[in-house]
Write a protein that holds these residues in place. Sequence first.
Motif, PDB file in Angstrom:
ATOM      1  N   PHE A 125     -10.271  -7.478  -2.297  1.00 18.84           N
ATOM      2  CA  PHE A 125      -9.113  -7.435  -1.414  1.00 18.84           C
ATOM      3  C   PHE A 125      -8.969  -6.085  -0.727  1.00 18.84           C
ATOM      4  CE2 PHE A 125      -7.408 -11.293  -3.590  1.00 18.84           C
ATOM      5  CZ  PHE A 125      -7.316 -12.054  -2.443  1.00 18.84           C
ATOM      6  N   ALA A 126      -9.402  -5.048  -1.401  1.00 24.73           N
ATOM      7  CA  ALA A 126      -9.345  -3.731  -0.757  1.00 24.73           C
ATOM      8  C   ALA A 126     -10.179  -3.732   0.514  1.00 24.73           C
ATOM      9  CB  ALA A 126      -9.840  -2.661  -1.710  1.00 24.73           C
ATOM     10  N   LYS A 127     -11.217  -4.552   0.518  1.00 27.13           N
ATOM     11  CA  LYS A 127     -12.059  -4.631   1.715  1.00 27.13           C
ATOM     12  C   LYS A 127     -11.484  -5.620   2.727  1.00 27.13           C
ATOM     13  CE  LYS A 127     -15.347  -1.877   0.640  1.00 27.13           C
ATOM     14  NZ  LYS A 127     -15.280  -0.593   1.304  1.00 27.13           N
ATOM     15  N   LEU A 128     -10.906  -6.707   2.231  1.00 23.27           N
ATOM     16  CA  LEU A 128     -10.458  -7.765   3.135  1.00 23.27           C
ATOM     17  C   LEU A 128      -9.110  -7.449   3.785  1.00 23.27           C
ATOM     18  CD1 LEU A 128     -11.354 -11.075   1.254  1.00 23.27           C
ATOM     19  CD2 LEU A 128     -12.720  -9.792   2.876  1.00 23.27           C
ATOM     20  N   ALA A 129      -8.217  -6.849   3.001  1.00 19.69           N
ATOM     21  CA  ALA A 129      -6.853  -6.668   3.492  1.00 19.69           C
ATOM     22  C   ALA A 129      -6.772  -5.919   4.824  1.00 19.69           C
ATOM     23  CB  ALA A 129      -6.007  -5.980   2.430  1.00 19.69           C
ATOM     24  N   PRO A 130      -7.542  -4.861   5.019  1.00 15.27           N
ATOM     25  CA  PRO A 130      -7.419  -4.169   6.304  1.00 15.27           C
ATOM     26  C   PRO A 130      -7.835  -5.037   7.484  1.00 15.27           C
ATOM     27  CG  PRO A 130      -8.578  -2.807   4.713  1.00 15.27           C
ATOM     28  CD  PRO A 130      -8.464  -4.158   4.111  1.00 15.27           C
ATOM     29  N   LEU A 131      -8.596  -6.092   7.226  1.00 15.53           N
ATOM     30  CA  LEU A 131      -9.083  -6.912   8.324  1.00 15.53           C
ATOM     31  C   LEU A 131      -8.061  -7.958   8.760  1.00 15.53           C
ATOM     32  CD1 LEU A 131     -12.666  -7.649   6.976  1.00 15.53           C
ATOM     33  CD2 LEU A 131     -12.004  -5.903   8.599  1.00 15.53           C
ATOM     34  N   GLU A 132      -7.174  -8.274   7.877  1.00 14.36           N
ATOM     35  CA  GLU A 132      -6.268  -9.387   8.163  1.00 14.36           C
ATOM     36  C   GLU A 132      -4.880  -9.006   7.658  1.00 14.36           C
ATOM     37  OE1 GLU A 132      -6.569 -12.826   9.592  1.00 14.36           O
ATOM     38  OE2 GLU A 132      -4.509 -12.134   9.389  1.00 14.36           O
TER      39      GLU A 132
END
Lengths: 943, 161
Positions: A245-252
């Motif tokens: 999620f640390a990687k995904l959250a900034p994208l969405e």
Amino acid sequence: MAGPSLMDSLFQRSVDDIIKGIRLTPPGTESTFIAKSLDEIRREIKSTDPQTKATALHKLTYLHSLHGADMSWAAFHSVELSSSSAHSHKRIAFLAASLSFNPSTTEVILLLTHQLRKDLSSSNVHEVSLALSTLSSICNPDLARDLTPELFTLLSSSKIVVRKKAIAAVLRVFEQYPDAVRVCFKRVVENLENGDMGVLSAVVGLFCELTEKDPKSYLPLAPEFYKILVDCRNNWVLIKVLKIFAKLAPLEPRLGKRVVEPICEHMGRTGAKSLAFECVRTIVTSLSDYDSSVKLAIGKLREFLLDDDPNLKYLGLQALAIVARTNIWAVLENKELVVKALSDVDVNIKLEALRLVMCMVSEDNVMEICRILISQALKSDPEFCNEILDFILLTCGRNFYEVIFDFDWYVSFLGEMARIPHCQKGSEIESQLVDIGMRVKDARPQLVHVARDLVIDPALLGNPFIHGVLAAAAWVSGEYIELSRNPFEIMEALLQPRTSLLTPSVRAVYIQSAFKVIIFCLNSYLKLNGNDPSYPSESTYSDLKSDYPGRFETVASQPLSDTEPDNPNMVVTDGQKPSVSSRMHHLTLESLVALVNLVETNLGPLAGSNEVEVQERASNVLGLIKLIKPKLLGCLDTREGDKVNGEPKASEMVELIFGAFSEDLGPVSLNAQERVPVPDGLVLKEDLRDLEEICGDIELPLSTSFSLVKLQKMDATSNSEHHSKEEFEPSTESTSLLAEHRKRHGLYYLPAENAGIISNDYPPAHDPKDKASDETEDLVKLTEQSLVIKKKPNQAKSRPVVVKLDDGEGFKVAAKAPEFKADLISGAVQEVLLGNEATSSSRRKSSKKSSKRREMDESNVGVPESKNEIVNADMSEIGFPSSGRRKHHGHGKERKHRSSGKDKEHDHKDKQKSEHGHGKHKSRQRADGALAAQSPVIPDFLL
Amino acid sequence: MIRGVIIMNDQGKPRLVKFYEFQPVEKQQELVRSIYRSRRAENVSNFVKVDSLFGPDVRLVYKTFATLYFVFIFDNSENELAMLDLMQVFVETLDKCFSNVCELDVVFNFKKVHTILDEIILGGQVLETSSSEVVKAVEEISKMESNGNSIISSIPGWQGR
């Protein structure tokens, strides 16, 4: 050669014997023992008895892994033994393979394919495990391709152990053979719903690795991850999900909103420090917009900082450093803890604390922080002391001394730093001193003062670490000598006997500065004592002022007071308001002659120095003195005599040189050269094309004696260059110029793309002079124009002007790097992967089983173009720094793939399909259109 | 991902070297030496900066157990504290397998230590964090090996020729 004998088998030494033997050998003879053992092993390993062979291989593996013995020659024996029916032999063989095979160069790896396939299909869990573990160690693209079907089966194995190992191994297979993604991905995703923690941990770990490289593509799986985040209570799994999620959250952005709450919950609930830390890190790196959660995270972080465990403290400080980027208040809130950590026993902690302290630096507190740090530095060991100095210099110098308000303080501070006993940052201090001199006019008086103190101190000359600083100080003293209170004193300092301790390059700077000082003194004397009609003293001062604005007002405003009244050479003696003119009126002929004599005595011996820089500069000064001295002694008044002789007047000479030195040096932009307009009539490009050709030819022979004849001969011999030769011959004139030029400057040419600069830097010998000087004039004009003075608005106290160049200088590079990275990330790769996964996940919803085969084909065909890109990108990602060879090899392979064009690719695919038993040729054509429409769609799962 | 696991003794002699990305053996030895040089004092944090050895984002955590120095090298996708826990699991497992493990056990059981490690980590991925599970698997494997061996040893090796 004799084969292994019966005796070898009977009396073979075991691994334990070898280990004991090594332990018993006296130190130093170990390698002899190992060499002897290796000889034995070489014989034994050829044995047809599997036990003997296995023991030999076992010994060899041991010696290889722990004593660095080469075992590449035994690769085939590992393959041979791997088919042994005895599990222990198989284990030895596979251990040897996984510890010694180089996936990109060991050719026999492919011979293992069959055995691995057999073992992967074995009913014995441990045999399968062993094969999976070996596969992940030695996986290369071919192996990955050939074993994908087996792996596909294992991904849904009913045995938990096998399934989770298969999931872990599949990562390597994906990396080596991205097409396996199309086959296996669905099954991998299915495992996300598995209830077993081992399996879940493995699959989440796999996605954690995948998202690390290319997060965007896995956004569609966010609902599954979310479910795990909410439901799972296993710390290992949660940590990995948090990382995802640390990687995904900034994208969405919608995703962040959704996950922030459960993450905070976990953070509050968990007793495991690792999970708590991961929650904190996730929040501060990726969810820093959610203020309340950041506050919670900082609260948790404080617990870490207060903990006695140095690991927690260290990690806490690291996390705090991440927060500092977005929420500096968090650091300020924990300021006292951070400062306390500066004096921790642990270097790690000290360094992190130092980094944080530097984060806190602002215009308001820079002086205070630097003071604290310097006192800390004085207490610290040399290593940390220099670390501190490094950080201070970096922070203060950042963005053209952004945080520095009071330059007088800063230059004094730089001087102070140079005097710290352990200081090894001389070169940084040096460049900042010179840089400030050039950029910040208002700081120059103080700078000169600081420089004087540095130059004048004989003790400093003995410390080689600060020779750089001394060079800067000497340069400043010479360059801004008019700001000095006492040029004579500077001159004495520059010529003091201990300067012989300096390196030649620094000494050259000293001599050059001495040159500037003497010129300045002579010129001042001439101008102020010039009572003859051609030098009205009235106008002299104003001339000076108008010629070099800014230099003299600053001196006048600087209180020269009575700091050095006892100095006999000191010029300000009457208690009146000091001014340049009054000072210079006290320059007496005697003092000047004494000065010249001093220089002559000190530099005389250097004219014979072996160091060219020193020798040349000393000779320059001595030459001037030779010219000046008789005139000085003759009182400089007999100018009429000079004119009769036709010699240039000494005074004029002095004036000319002084003029040259007085030209203010500004900072020059790195790309100033590019902006010099090419003068009309100067054909740069054509000449350079020739140059390129010539350089190309020259590169091979690269002999010191360059001859045109040789060059032409070479030209004639090479057929490919035939055409160029014709072009080449008519322009013999330019080539002869080049040849001459080359003779003069050796073979050191700038690279071709800087071509424009070549002609500027080294004007060809016969170039008309006016052209060259035109260009330099242009350059000067341009530099002047490009000096943009930026003022900070709304400052209570006016900050001295820092000269910056409008094109940002160093910034350019810094700005470029992230752009490039973004390019790489947003490459076609993810889109493909995204499309692929979007289809698989969306389909999962609609039809779970029925159309499995068709899907496979569709996804195979839907992205034929980008497939190679995946391959390519993946290869480059995989390339581990040290495995250059392997990377290269991989590329070569893929390139072959690609260059063979679509046809072959289809063939290849067909073959693969038939192998897998999914073959359905016709569906491909139909699917093509449908898939094109399937652009990466992120399902709106949040609604 | 875990990049490597190293066990060495307090003199810097490697006892177990396992890298999960291929490293030529010379490089391995060099890395072991550099890591040994960068070891740190007691009672300080267990992390070592290894940017110069492995590139950015790679971290190293170590722990000393008696005369042995355990080192885990890992990247961004692992949690530092979890790695320390895993190291504990590893040591615990060794302890159970050898009952009160000491350096000599690790020295003379080169293969078995690898087997244990392989049960815990595969291809750089952590797979098993329960030491009892690992011990169970390792025991099964040992049994398999000795069974196989007994068959082989019952047939004298040279009879085949």
